[in-house]
Scaffold this motif. Structure first.
Motif, PDB file in Angstrom:
ATOM      1  N   LYS A  57       0.840  -1.222   0.000  1.00  0.00           N
ATOM      2  CA  LYS A  57       0.000   0.000   0.000  1.00  0.00           C
ATOM      3  C   LYS A  57       0.863   1.255   0.000  1.00  0.00           C
ATOM      4  O   LYS A  57       0.632   2.211  -0.758  1.00  0.00           O
ATOM      5  CB  LYS A  57      -0.886  -0.033   1.254  1.00  0.00           C
ATOM      6  CG  LYS A  57      -1.723   1.210   1.488  1.00  0.00           C
ATOM      7  CD  LYS A  57      -2.437   1.127   2.840  1.00  0.00           C
ATOM      8  CE  LYS A  57      -3.014   2.484   3.216  1.00  0.00           C
ATOM      9  NZ  LYS A  57      -3.447   2.518   4.636  1.00  0.00           N
ATOM     10  N   ASN A  58       1.921   1.257   0.786  1.00  0.00           N
ATOM     11  CA  ASN A  58       2.740   2.478   0.905  1.00  0.00           C
ATOM     12  C   ASN A  58       3.755   2.615  -0.215  1.00  0.00           C
ATOM     13  O   ASN A  58       4.116   3.728  -0.590  1.00  0.00           O
ATOM     14  CB  ASN A  58       3.387   2.520   2.290  1.00  0.00           C
ATOM     15  CG  ASN A  58       2.357   2.903   3.357  1.00  0.00           C
ATOM     16  OD1 ASN A  58       1.961   4.053   3.459  1.00  0.00           O
ATOM     17  ND2 ASN A  58       1.902   1.914   4.125  1.00  0.00           N
ATOM     18  N   ALA A  61       1.665   4.131  -2.806  1.00  0.00           N
ATOM     19  CA  ALA A  61       1.403   5.559  -2.534  1.00  0.00           C
ATOM     20  C   ALA A  61       2.661   6.407  -2.725  1.00  0.00           C
ATOM     21  O   ALA A  61       2.638   7.634  -2.589  1.00  0.00           O
ATOM     22  CB  ALA A  61       0.894   5.703  -1.100  1.00  0.00           C
TER      23      ALA A  61
END
Ligand code: UDX
Length: 438
Positions: A57-58, A61
């Motif tokens: 997820k990061n 992002a």
């Protein structure tokens, strides 16, 4: 805020991913090229529930990235975390700080502008000062504050422990460094997580005192369990009866085969050495180390006695990791127990949901199986060493039909003795009376 996290092990990778979840730009650095390549491909080097998704997820992002290029990561960072390994030094039990010192020197050569250098790894009291001296020597005009910020992450619940800690401990007297750390931990600050600001050496000692106290608490209940077995008391009820006292607390009172893992065994030893070095011996901790070391092989005796000897017999082992929800085998009680059983002539069949790959490199002549039931096939007894959820509700009828004899030695007190007796088992556990089939 930008952070460089040096080291992508259990501490560095989890801390880096969690800081990026806080909205911090994090670059995780490791010397191991294949490890970084795997991380960039989304392959985790360790098993930690939730880590793979948190990293993905990061990375997606754009807040989390991986590199082998330490200078690049450091020169753009507001804070550089040293999260490299500090294993027990062979032979004397001191913490091996060589990786920390190499990182400190490389960081010194790369810092550009005011930078907070944070020791996240568990390091003996006084290491922060040594890191400061190394940096000053390598780069006399480096504008650096060295801060202690120990982690209190438990393997298997590390993300939860980072996101909802009981407290954050920060060791520095520099206002400027305190402000940088406050910004980094801002999301926790907002949820009113207690932040303990103190001196560097106090912070370093808090980490060791916490781990050795927890190891002492476990060892205490393990000794009480041994007493329970002789006087006919039930250690689970003793733990409940004392744990409800707010001054004692209910956690870490589960009697078992002894503590293992990469922290308690290493940190207890390191603190004993620290005390000895300054002629303030920590005799309680010395005793805890001694008791715990002996306990693991004594658990093998419990299995041998229950089976009336194991020579020529097959023993099924359920769980080999040092605790559930991890793949970590470091100092796991199973290493001593299996070796002692094999030394007494037993053939070992074993299963672990996550630890077998690692365990195969540490244990010889074990028949590794695909699940708990295959493991029990034809065995003279079954022993639960690690309390994985998969072992908490075994089909006891099926287990009995697979075992040569319905004998279970449960080193984690997962089952109820009366239930086991009525299920037709001879059931031996820790700190409770043996029961035979009723
Ligand atoms: C520990 C500390 O809990 C954590 O705060 C620190 O940052 C790192 O070291 P960890 O080693 O991952 O975490 O596992 P933990 O859950 O603490 O268990 C350590 C050992 O104690 C395991 O072998 C476990 O089986 C044993 N244990 C734990 C018990 O035998 N009884 C208990 O009640 C609790």
């Amino acid at each position: 805020m930008r952070v460089a996290m040096i080291g992508t092990g259990y501490v560095g990778l989890v801390s880096g991913a969690c800081f990026s979840e806080f909205g911090v730009d994090v670059v995780c650095v490791d010397k191991d090229v294949s490890k970084i390549a795997n991380l960039e491909a989304g392959k985790m080097p360790i098993y930690e529930p939730g880590l793979e998704d948190l990293v993905a997820k990061n990375v997606e992002a754009g807040r989390l990235s991986f590199t082998t290029n330490l200078p690049d990561a450091v020169k753009n960072a507001d804070a550089v975390f040293i999260a490299v390994g500090t294993p027990s030094r062979r032979g004397d039990g001191h913490a091996d700080l060589s990786y920390v010192f190499v990182a400190a020197k490389e960081i010194a050569e790369a810092v550009d502008g005011y930078t907070v250098v944070v020791t996240k790894s568990t390091v003996p009291v006084g290491t922060g000062r040594e890191v400061e001296e190394i940096i000053a020597k390598a780069q006399p005009d480096a504008e650096v504050d060295v801060v202690s910020n120990p982690e209190f992450l438990r393997e298997g619940s590390a993300i939860e422990d980072f996101m909802r800690p009981d407290r954050v401990v920060i060791g520095t007297k520099s206002e400027r460094a305190q402000n940088v750390m406050r910004s980094l931990y801002r999301p926790l600050y907002l949820t009113e997580t207690p932040i303990v600001f103190t001196s560097r050496q106090t912070s370093e000692l808090i980490k060791y005192a916490a781990n050795t106290f927890l190891a002492t608490k476990i060892t205490f209940i393990n000794e009480i369990a041994d007493l329970c077995e002789v006087v006919g008391a039930d250690v689970q009820d003793v733990a409940r009866g004392i744990g409800l006292d707010g001054r004692i607390g209910r956690k870490f009172l589960h009697a078992g085969p002894g503590y293992g893992g990469s922290c308690f065994p290493k940190d207890t030893l390191a603190l004993v050495k620290t005390g000895a070095d300054v002629e303030r011996p920590l005799r309680i901790v010395e005793t805890v180390v001694d008791i715990n070391t002996k306990r693991k092989s004594r658990m093998a005796d419990k299995i041998i006695e229950t089976c009336g000897g194991v020579d020529g017999k097959t023993i099924a082992i359920l769980g080999v990791t040092f605790k559930p929800n991890t793949d970590d085998m470091r100092d796991s009680p199973s290493l001593d127990i299996v070796a002692s059983l094999q030394g007494a002539g037993a053939t070992i069949r074993a299963y672990d949901p996550e630890g077998m790959e690692e365990a195969e490199t540490m244990m010889a002549n074990v028949i590794w199986c695909a699940d708990a039931y295959e493991t029990m096939g034809g065995a003279d007894a079954v022993s639960i060493i690690t309390e994985w959820n998969q072992f908490r509700a075994l089909d006891l009828e099926r287990a009995r039909s697979l075992l040569k004899a319905p004998v279970m030695i449960d080193l984690r007190n997962i089952y109820d003795p009366e239930e086991m007796a009525s299920a037709g088992f001879t059931y031996v556990s820790v700190g409770r009376a043996r029961v035979d089939a009723s």
